[in-house]
Design an enzyme around this catalytic site. Structure first.
Site, short mmCIF file in Angstrom:
data_model
loop_
_atom_site.label_atom_id
_atom_site.label_comp_id
_atom_site.label_asym_id
_atom_site.label_seq_id
_atom_site.Cartn_x
_atom_site.Cartn_y
_atom_site.Cartn_z
N ASP A 17 0.86 -1.18 0.00
CA ASP A 17 0.00 0.00 0.00
C ASP A 17 0.90 1.24 0.00
O ASP A 17 1.05 1.92 1.01
CB ASP A 17 -0.89 -0.03 1.25
N GLU A 96 -6.40 4.79 -9.34
CA GLU A 96 -7.69 5.30 -8.89
C GLU A 96 -8.31 6.33 -9.83
O GLU A 96 -7.63 7.22 -10.35
CB GLU A 96 -7.52 5.94 -7.50
N LYS A 132 -9.48 1.62 -9.61
CA LYS A 132 -10.11 1.83 -8.30
C LYS A 132 -11.27 2.84 -8.43
O LYS A 132 -11.09 3.93 -8.97
CB LYS A 132 -9.10 2.36 -7.28
N THR A 156 -13.18 0.58 -3.82
CA THR A 156 -12.51 1.09 -2.64
C THR A 156 -13.48 1.87 -1.75
O THR A 156 -14.65 2.02 -2.09
CB THR A 156 -11.29 1.95 -3.07
N PHE A 178 -12.11 -1.24 4.31
CA PHE A 178 -11.15 -0.42 5.06
C PHE A 178 -11.22 -0.73 6.55
O PHE A 178 -12.00 -0.14 7.29
CB PHE A 178 -11.45 1.07 4.81
#
Length: 321
Positions: A17, A96, A132, A156, A178
């Protein structure tokens, strides 16, 4: 005795990440994820100055119009970092879509196609890219269409069971619940300082999603994300994928001990208490609305990613002059 990271790699795919190439090389993950916050951090690191300058020069050449140039530069930067990461990892990179498109189905689809097009122009197959998209109803609708086109999506900012069910029904490639942000909300809401790892609300949420997907035969991959501590990661050993920050990867690499697999497709059906759900838009919006944590964290997450995108634009705009 082996370190925890080596053992974790036996049951879960490890994803870095970060946008930091050195960290990715060090921990040898299979995949890597990026987002506007990580990209903002990376473009300001001195070691990437030449990559940034070259990318911005290319953006100016592609789009002389000042207004469009910033948007083109954002896309080119995201893809440039993605391409560099793909030279290091054997698997996939997540890139993303602009968070400002979180409620725009057509805009999200158009942006995703554009990003995939840039990767393909650079000679990278779409099989190695995850686009994403925020797990709003609109984001899920966009992902459904993109999936039909062979564009794989990573949904996400996922905080609720409703989001997870809708994503699986849309047939998306992967979801990123998350964990840490769920914990943050519950600590603030209850005034508690901590939770035992097994009772961590984020861990409980991901475990429920994983077991549901396996019980009902969904192919969508579950990737636990946004970890606050190693305890959360250990409790989710066996999850399809886990995307982990360099700091926590380092801690796991330096820690020895035995690590047991907690999530397993063989035991998941027996551990799933949920009946199968079919959610239309009204059902989705109602379930999400009834979950104050998910409603707040989804909105906050979109605002935070948007704020970092605006900071990134502010950083690159003077360099495009």
């Amino acid at each position: 005795m082996n370190d925890l990271l080596s053992q974790l790699k036996q049951s879960s795919v490890i994803v870095a990440d970060t946008g930091d190439f050195d960290s990715i090389r060090k921990y040898q993950p299979r995949d890597a994820t990026t987002n506007p916050s990580l990209l903002l951090k990376a473009v300001q690191m001195p070691e990437y100055a030449s990559l940034v300058e070259k990318t911005l020069a290319d953006a100016k050449q592609e789009s002389p119009n000042a207004g469009q140039c910033v948007r083109v530069a954002l896309d080119k930067l995201a893809v440039a970092f993605g391409l560099e990461i793909l030279n290091i990892v054997p698997g996939r990179v997540s890139t993303e879509v602009d968070a400002r498109l979180s409620f725009d189905v057509d805009g999200s689809i158009s942006k995703a196609r554009s990003l995939i097009g840039r990767y393909e122009q650079a000679g990278v197959s779409r099989e190695r890219i995850l686009i994403k998209v925020a797990s709003t109803w609109e984001g899920i609708c966009a992902a459904r269409q993109l999936t039909r086109e062979g564009i794989h999506c990573n949904l996400t900012l996922l905080f609720s069971f409703a989001q997870a069910v809708a994503c699986a029904e849309a047939g998306v490639q992967l979801v990123s619940p998350f964990v840490g942000r769920i914990l943050d909300w519950h600590k603030k809401s209850t005034g508690r300082d901590s939770y035992p790892s097994g009772e961590d609300p984020g861990v409980v949420s991901v475990t429920r999603i994983y077991n549901y997907y396996k019980k009902y035969g969904y192919q969508t991959e579950v990737m636990g994300a946004s970890f606050r501590n190693v305890g959360e990661i250990i409790e989710l050993a066996g999850c399809d994928l886990l995307t982990i920050s360099p700091a926590l990867l380092e801690e796991m690499q330096k820690t020895t001990g035995s690590l047991a697999r907690k999530l397993d497709p063989k035991t998941a059906p027996a551990n799933c208490q949920d009946a199968k759900l079919l959610l239309d838009e009204k059902g989705f919006r109602w379930m999400l609305n009834e979950d104050p944590m998910a409603t707040e964290k989804l909105s906050e997450g979109i605002r935070l990613f948007t704020a970092d995108t605006l900071k990134l634009e502010k950083f690159i705009a003077p360099r495009l002059g």
